[in-house]
Scaffold this motif. Structure first.
Motif, PDB file in Angstrom:
ATOM      1  N   THR A  87       0.846  -1.196   0.000  1.00  0.00           N
ATOM      2  CA  THR A  87       0.000   0.000   0.000  1.00  0.00           C
ATOM      3  C   THR A  87       0.880   1.244   0.000  1.00  0.00           C
ATOM      4  O   THR A  87       2.071   1.175   0.297  1.00  0.00           O
ATOM      5  CB  THR A  87      -0.922   0.027   1.240  1.00  0.00           C
ATOM      6  OG1 THR A  87      -0.119   0.005   2.415  1.00  0.00           O
ATOM      7  CG2 THR A  87      -1.880  -1.165   1.242  1.00  0.00           C
ATOM      8  N   GLY A  88       0.285   2.375  -0.331  1.00  0.00           N
ATOM      9  CA  GLY A  88       0.990   3.651  -0.266  1.00  0.00           C
ATOM     10  C   GLY A  88       1.712   4.013  -1.549  1.00  0.00           C
ATOM     11  O   GLY A  88       1.401   3.517  -2.630  1.00  0.00           O
ATOM     12  N   THR A  89       2.709   4.898  -1.417  1.00  0.00           N
ATOM     13  CA  THR A  89       3.434   5.426  -2.581  1.00  0.00           C
ATOM     14  C   THR A  89       4.900   5.016  -2.601  1.00  0.00           C
ATOM     15  O   THR A  89       5.682   5.537  -3.395  1.00  0.00           O
ATOM     16  CB  THR A  89       3.356   6.973  -2.606  1.00  0.00           C
ATOM     17  OG1 THR A  89       3.924   7.486  -1.397  1.00  0.00           O
ATOM     18  CG2 THR A  89       1.932   7.461  -2.779  1.00  0.00           C
ATOM     19  N   GLY A  90       5.274   4.086  -1.757  1.00  0.00           N
ATOM     20  CA  GLY A  90       6.685   3.712  -1.664  1.00  0.00           C
ATOM     21  C   GLY A  90       7.057   2.503  -2.499  1.00  0.00           C
ATOM     22  O   GLY A  90       6.361   2.107  -3.429  1.00  0.00           O
ATOM     23  N   THR A  91       8.160   1.915  -2.118  1.00  0.00           N
ATOM     24  CA  THR A  91       8.697   0.731  -2.777  1.00  0.00           C
ATOM     25  C   THR A  91       7.740  -0.447  -2.595  1.00  0.00           C
ATOM     26  O   THR A  91       7.156  -0.623  -1.535  1.00  0.00           O
ATOM     27  CB  THR A  91      10.077   0.397  -2.168  1.00  0.00           C
ATOM     28  OG1 THR A  91      10.964   1.480  -2.478  1.00  0.00           O
ATOM     29  CG2 THR A  91      10.641  -0.886  -2.731  1.00  0.00           C
ATOM     30  N   ILE A 105       2.655   3.316 -14.705  1.00  0.00           N
ATOM     31  CA  ILE A 105       3.724   2.809 -15.558  1.00  0.00           C
ATOM     32  C   ILE A 105       4.958   3.644 -15.277  1.00  0.00           C
ATOM     33  O   ILE A 105       4.884   4.872 -15.220  1.00  0.00           O
ATOM     34  CB  ILE A 105       3.344   2.895 -17.048  1.00  0.00           C
ATOM     35  CG1 ILE A 105       2.130   1.999 -17.318  1.00  0.00           C
ATOM     36  CG2 ILE A 105       4.518   2.504 -17.941  1.00  0.00           C
ATOM     37  CD1 ILE A 105       1.507   2.198 -18.669  1.00  0.00           C
ATOM     38  N   GLY A 106       6.092   2.974 -15.082  1.00  0.00           N
ATOM     39  CA  GLY A 106       7.294   3.734 -14.763  1.00  0.00           C
ATOM     40  C   GLY A 106       8.562   2.927 -14.908  1.00  0.00           C
ATOM     41  O   GLY A 106       8.579   1.848 -15.507  1.00  0.00           O
ATOM     42  N   ASP A 144      11.084   4.478  -9.239  1.00  0.00           N
ATOM     43  CA  ASP A 144      12.021   5.583  -9.418  1.00  0.00           C
ATOM     44  C   ASP A 144      11.440   6.740 -10.218  1.00  0.00           C
ATOM     45  O   ASP A 144      11.599   7.898  -9.853  1.00  0.00           O
ATOM     46  CB  ASP A 144      13.300   5.091 -10.096  1.00  0.00           C
ATOM     47  CG  ASP A 144      13.956   3.940  -9.345  1.00  0.00           C
ATOM     48  OD1 ASP A 144      13.772   3.831  -8.112  1.00  0.00           O
ATOM     49  OD2 ASP A 144      14.640   3.141  -9.994  1.00  0.00           O
ATOM     50  N   THR A 145      10.815   6.426 -11.341  1.00  0.00           N
ATOM     51  CA  THR A 145      10.283   7.456 -12.238  1.00  0.00           C
ATOM     52  C   THR A 145       8.928   7.014 -12.762  1.00  0.00           C
ATOM     53  O   THR A 145       8.820   5.938 -13.360  1.00  0.00           O
ATOM     54  CB  THR A 145      11.211   7.671 -13.452  1.00  0.00           C
ATOM     55  OG1 THR A 145      12.521   7.991 -12.987  1.00  0.00           O
ATOM     56  CG2 THR A 145      10.706   8.779 -14.350  1.00  0.00           C
ATOM     57  N   VAL A 146       7.896   7.803 -12.528  1.00  0.00           N
ATOM     58  CA  VAL A 146       6.580   7.502 -13.086  1.00  0.00           C
ATOM     59  C   VAL A 146       6.499   8.140 -14.469  1.00  0.00           C
ATOM     60  O   VAL A 146       6.725   9.344 -14.626  1.00  0.00           O
ATOM     61  CB  VAL A 146       5.447   8.025 -12.177  1.00  0.00           C
ATOM     62  CG1 VAL A 146       4.088   7.820 -12.832  1.00  0.00           C
ATOM     63  CG2 VAL A 146       5.502   7.342 -10.825  1.00  0.00           C
ATOM     64  N   LEU A 147       6.192   7.325 -15.474  1.00  0.00           N
ATOM     65  CA  LEU A 147       6.054   7.829 -16.844  1.00  0.00           C
ATOM     66  C   LEU A 147       4.617   8.241 -17.138  1.00  0.00           C
ATOM     67  O   LEU A 147       4.380   9.216 -17.842  1.00  0.00           O
ATOM     68  CB  LEU A 147       6.503   6.761 -17.846  1.00  0.00           C
ATOM     69  CG  LEU A 147       7.956   6.286 -17.701  1.00  0.00           C
ATOM     70  CD1 LEU A 147       8.226   5.128 -18.644  1.00  0.00           C
ATOM     71  CD2 LEU A 147       8.919   7.438 -17.948  1.00  0.00           C
ATOM     72  N   SER A 178      -2.798   6.726 -13.757  1.00  0.00           N
ATOM     73  CA  SER A 178      -4.189   7.169 -13.649  1.00  0.00           C
ATOM     74  C   SER A 178      -4.325   8.270 -12.604  1.00  0.00           C
ATOM     75  O   SER A 178      -5.415   8.816 -12.423  1.00  0.00           O
ATOM     76  CB  SER A 178      -5.087   5.979 -13.278  1.00  0.00           C
ATOM     77  OG  SER A 178      -4.657   5.386 -12.066  1.00  0.00           O
ATOM     78  N   ASN A 179      -3.241   8.622 -11.938  1.00  0.00           N
ATOM     79  CA  ASN A 179      -3.215   9.679 -10.927  1.00  0.00           C
ATOM     80  C   ASN A 179      -2.502  10.908 -11.481  1.00  0.00           C
ATOM     81  O   ASN A 179      -1.534  11.390 -10.902  1.00  0.00           O
ATOM     82  CB  ASN A 179      -2.530   9.166  -9.655  1.00  0.00           C
ATOM     83  CG  ASN A 179      -2.573  10.165  -8.522  1.00  0.00           C
ATOM     84  OD1 ASN A 179      -3.515  10.930  -8.398  1.00  0.00           O
ATOM     85  ND2 ASN A 179      -1.538  10.156  -7.691  1.00  0.00           N
ATOM     86  N   SER A 180      -2.950  11.372 -12.643  1.00  0.00           N
ATOM     87  CA  SER A 180      -2.365  12.557 -13.289  1.00  0.00           C
ATOM     88  C   SER A 180      -0.855  12.413 -13.465  1.00  0.00           C
ATOM     89  O   SER A 180      -0.097  13.356 -13.276  1.00  0.00           O
ATOM     90  CB  SER A 180      -2.689  13.824 -12.509  1.00  0.00           C
ATOM     91  OG  SER A 180      -4.087  13.995 -12.409  1.00  0.00           O
ATOM     92  N   ASN A 181      -0.408  11.207 -13.813  1.00  0.00           N
ATOM     93  CA  ASN A 181       0.996  10.893 -14.082  1.00  0.00           C
ATOM     94  C   ASN A 181       1.901  11.037 -12.859  1.00  0.00           C
ATOM     95  O   ASN A 181       3.097  11.231 -12.981  1.00  0.00           O
ATOM     96  CB  ASN A 181       1.532  11.688 -15.266  1.00  0.00           C
ATOM     97  CG  ASN A 181       0.765  11.365 -16.530  1.00  0.00           C
ATOM     98  OD1 ASN A 181       0.233  10.266 -16.676  1.00  0.00           O
ATOM     99  ND2 ASN A 181       0.696  12.303 -17.438  1.00  0.00           N
ATOM    100  N   ALA A 182       1.307  10.899 -11.676  1.00  0.00           N
ATOM    101  CA  ALA A 182       2.071  10.873 -10.424  1.00  0.00           C
ATOM    102  C   ALA A 182       1.937   9.483  -9.820  1.00  0.00           C
ATOM    103  O   ALA A 182       1.125   8.671 -10.269  1.00  0.00           O
ATOM    104  CB  ALA A 182       1.526  11.914  -9.450  1.00  0.00           C
ATOM    105  N   LYS A 183       2.734   9.199  -8.784  1.00  0.00           N
ATOM    106  CA  LYS A 183       2.609   7.909  -8.115  1.00  0.00           C
ATOM    107  C   LYS A 183       1.185   7.717  -7.602  1.00  0.00           C
ATOM    108  O   LYS A 183       0.583   8.642  -7.062  1.00  0.00           O
ATOM    109  CB  LYS A 183       3.581   7.812  -6.934  1.00  0.00           C
ATOM    110  CG  LYS A 183       5.013   7.618  -7.332  1.00  0.00           C
ATOM    111  CD  LYS A 183       5.906   7.460  -6.118  1.00  0.00           C
ATOM    112  CE  LYS A 183       7.352   7.249  -6.535  1.00  0.00           C
ATOM    113  NZ  LYS A 183       8.240   7.125  -5.370  1.00  0.00           N
ATOM    114  N   VAL A 184       0.684   6.514  -7.773  1.00  0.00           N
ATOM    115  CA  VAL A 184      -0.621   6.168  -7.228  1.00  0.00           C
ATOM    116  C   VAL A 184      -0.435   5.826  -5.753  1.00  0.00           C
ATOM    117  O   VAL A 184       0.510   5.131  -5.387  1.00  0.00           O
ATOM    118  CB  VAL A 184      -1.228   4.962  -7.994  1.00  0.00           C
ATOM    119  CG1 VAL A 184      -2.510   4.488  -7.340  1.00  0.00           C
ATOM    120  CG2 VAL A 184      -1.462   5.333  -9.460  1.00  0.00           C
TER     121      VAL A 184
END
Length: 132
Positions: free
Chosen positions: A16-20, A54-55, A69-72, A75-81
Motif C-alpha cells: 500500500t501507499g506510494t513507496g517501494t 507505468i514507470g 524511481d520514475t513515473v512515466l 491514472s493519478n495525473s501521471n504521479a505515483k498512485v
C-alpha cells in the motif's frame, strides 16, 4: 545503467501507499522479477484493475522489492498512485512513449517524423534512459 526487460514477468503484491513495492510470487505461467537481475532497472506497470501506474523501477533481490524511481504515466495525473489495500498485479512492460517515432531521414516528407523522433529522444535523455 541500461534498462533490462524480460518477457512474461508478472507477480502480485499487496503493498500500500506510494513507496517501494514488496513483490509476491510469480503468477502461474509467468516468471518473477528475479529474471531482471538484482540492482537492475526495468519498466513496470502496476494495476489493481482500475488504477494503474507505468514507470521505471529498480529490482532488489534482498527483500524482493521494486522501487518506483520514475513515473512515466498513471491514472493519478501521471504521479505515483497511492495504493489502497488489496491485490495488485505488477509486471514488466515496454511503454509506448519510449518506442514512438521513426528514425529521421533526409527527405522533406519526413519532417513530421523527424520532430517526433527528436521529441522522443529528448524524453529519453531527460529520464536518463539514453546516454550520449
Amino acid at each position: 545503467m541500461p534498462i533490462v526487460t524480460k518477457d512474461r514477468v508478472k507477480v502480485t503484491s499487496t503493498t500500500t501507499g506510494t513507496g517501494t513495492f514488496t513483490l509476491g510470487s510469480a503468477v502461474a505461467g509467468f516468471q518473477d522479477f528475479s529474471a531482471i537481475g538484482n540492482g537492475n532497472q526495468t519498466y513496470y506497470c502496476i494495476t489493481n484493475g482500475t488504477a494503474w501506474e507505468i514507470g521505471i523501477g529498480t529490482y532488489t533481490a534482498s527483500g524482493t522489492t521494486l522501487s518506483r524511481d520514475t513515473v512515466l504515466e498513471s491514472s493519478n495525473s501521471n504521479a505515483k498512485v497511492d495504493w489502497a489495500a488489496g491485490t495488485k498485479d505488477v509486471f514488466v512492460t515496454f511503454p509506448s512513449n519510449v518506442t514512438q517515432g521513426t528514425a529521421p531521414t533526409s527527405d522533406d516528407m519526413s519532417i513530421g517524423a523527424d520532430q517526433i523522433s527528436w521529441n522522443n529522444l529528448k524524453k529519453q535523455l531527460d529520464l536518463g534512459v539514453v546516454s550520449v
